[in-house]
Write a protein that holds these residues in place. Structure first.
Motif, short mmCIF file in Angstrom:
data_model
loop_
_atom_site.label_atom_id
_atom_site.label_comp_id
_atom_site.label_asym_id
_atom_site.label_seq_id
_atom_site.Cartn_x
_atom_site.Cartn_y
_atom_site.Cartn_z
N HIS A 25 0.81 -1.26 0.08
CA HIS A 25 -0.02 -0.18 0.10
C HIS A 25 0.99 1.28 0.00
O HIS A 25 2.14 1.24 0.21
CB HIS A 25 -1.06 -0.09 1.14
CG HIS A 25 -2.14 -0.95 0.89
ND1 HIS A 25 -3.14 -0.77 0.19
CD2 HIS A 25 -2.29 -2.18 1.51
CE1 HIS A 25 -3.93 -2.03 0.16
NE2 HIS A 25 -3.59 -2.79 0.90
N THR A 67 0.62 -8.87 2.34
CA THR A 67 0.02 -7.38 2.22
C THR A 67 0.70 -6.60 3.25
O THR A 67 0.75 -7.00 4.35
CB THR A 67 -1.44 -7.58 2.20
OG1 THR A 67 -2.22 -8.53 1.28
CG2 THR A 67 -1.98 -6.13 2.39
N HIS A 107 0.38 -2.62 4.86
CA HIS A 107 -0.27 -1.55 4.60
C HIS A 107 0.59 -0.40 4.80
O HIS A 107 1.66 -0.38 5.25
CB HIS A 107 -1.52 -1.67 5.75
CG HIS A 107 -2.27 -2.81 5.45
ND1 HIS A 107 -3.38 -2.45 4.61
CD2 HIS A 107 -2.51 -3.92 5.79
CE1 HIS A 107 -4.30 -3.38 4.62
NE2 HIS A 107 -3.61 -4.34 5.32
N SER A 147 4.39 1.45 6.26
CA SER A 147 5.21 0.28 6.82
C SER A 147 6.82 0.39 6.25
O SER A 147 6.98 0.88 5.09
CB SER A 147 4.66 -0.90 6.69
OG SER A 147 3.41 -1.18 7.50
N ASP A 205 -0.07 -10.59 6.72
CA ASP A 205 -0.69 -9.21 6.53
C ASP A 205 -0.08 -8.39 7.74
O ASP A 205 -0.23 -8.72 8.71
CB ASP A 205 -2.33 -9.45 6.65
CG ASP A 205 -3.03 -8.08 6.19
OD1 ASP A 205 -2.58 -6.93 6.46
OD2 ASP A 205 -4.04 -8.36 5.51
N GLY A 258 0.02 -4.51 9.44
CA GLY A 258 -0.73 -3.47 9.67
C GLY A 258 0.06 -2.12 9.14
O GLY A 258 1.35 -2.05 9.06
N ALA A 259 -0.68 -1.16 9.42
CA ALA A 259 -0.10 0.19 8.75
C ALA A 259 1.06 0.63 9.80
O ALA A 259 0.84 0.34 10.88
CB ALA A 259 -1.14 1.33 8.70
#
Length: 180
Positions: free
Chosen positions: A117, A133, A135, A138, A171, A173-174
């Motif tokens: 992202h 993934t 976000h 990161s 996954d 996180g931001a």
């Protein structure tokens, strides 16, 4: 949807026209909405959201404003957004989504179906598996916090020579930082 009994009181006054509930649910009062009974309301609702997300328009193509090293390889069906940078000898797998302002350092390897992202930074020589993934904001592979005291009473930085390996189906996180 209702999967946790502590939220049951909300369905009696809900303006929703449909509520997904477990097959075992027995209402204590009249429910105005149509109840759809399933084995697992939570899993069913998650699947519905997954189907909805899959039907949203997907970004495609490589922006003319992206900077991709001539020695980098990019797999088929990738999206690479504006101002993304892909370094020397980096390898990007099939079906990856590299959003704007992502930095992928030299010799980084991305598996298939990786999504980075906006604003993600992947330092040199890091390896990401398939279906990863990460976000927004990161940083993967920055220097760890390593200092050694010296004879002058101060500290010398210890070079961080390793990398980061993230395996399949992860996954992150931001604004997460995972140091080398």
């Amino acid at each position: 949807f209702l999967s946790n009994p502590k939220y049951e009181h909300y369905i009696y006054d809900s303006g929703s026209s449909i509520i997904i509930v477990n097959k075992t649910f027995e209402p204590q009062k009249q429910v105005k909405a149509t109840m759809i009974r399933v084995d697992d309301a939570y899993a069913c609702f998650a699947k519905l959201l997954e189907l909805y997300a899959a039907n949203k328009p997907q970004k495609t193509g490589v922006s003319a404003q992206a900077s991709i090293s001539a020695s980098a390889t990019v797999g088929d069906d990738c999206y690479i957004g504006q101002f993304a940078v892909i370094g020397d000898n980096a390898k990007v797998g099939k079906g990856c989504k590299i959003y704007p302002q992502v930095y992928i350092g030299d010799r980084v390897v991305l598996g298939n179906n990786v999504t980075l992202h906006p604003g993600v930074k992947i330092y040199e020589e890091c390896v990401l598996g398939n279906n990863v993934t990460i976000h927004a904001g990161s940083v993967i592979g920055a220097d760890g916090f390593g200092f050694a005291p010296n004879a002058q009473g101060s500290f010398d930085k210890i070079p961080q020579l390793g990398n980061v390996v993230i395996e399949d189906n992860v996954d992150i996180g931001a604004n997460t930082c995972i140091d080398r």
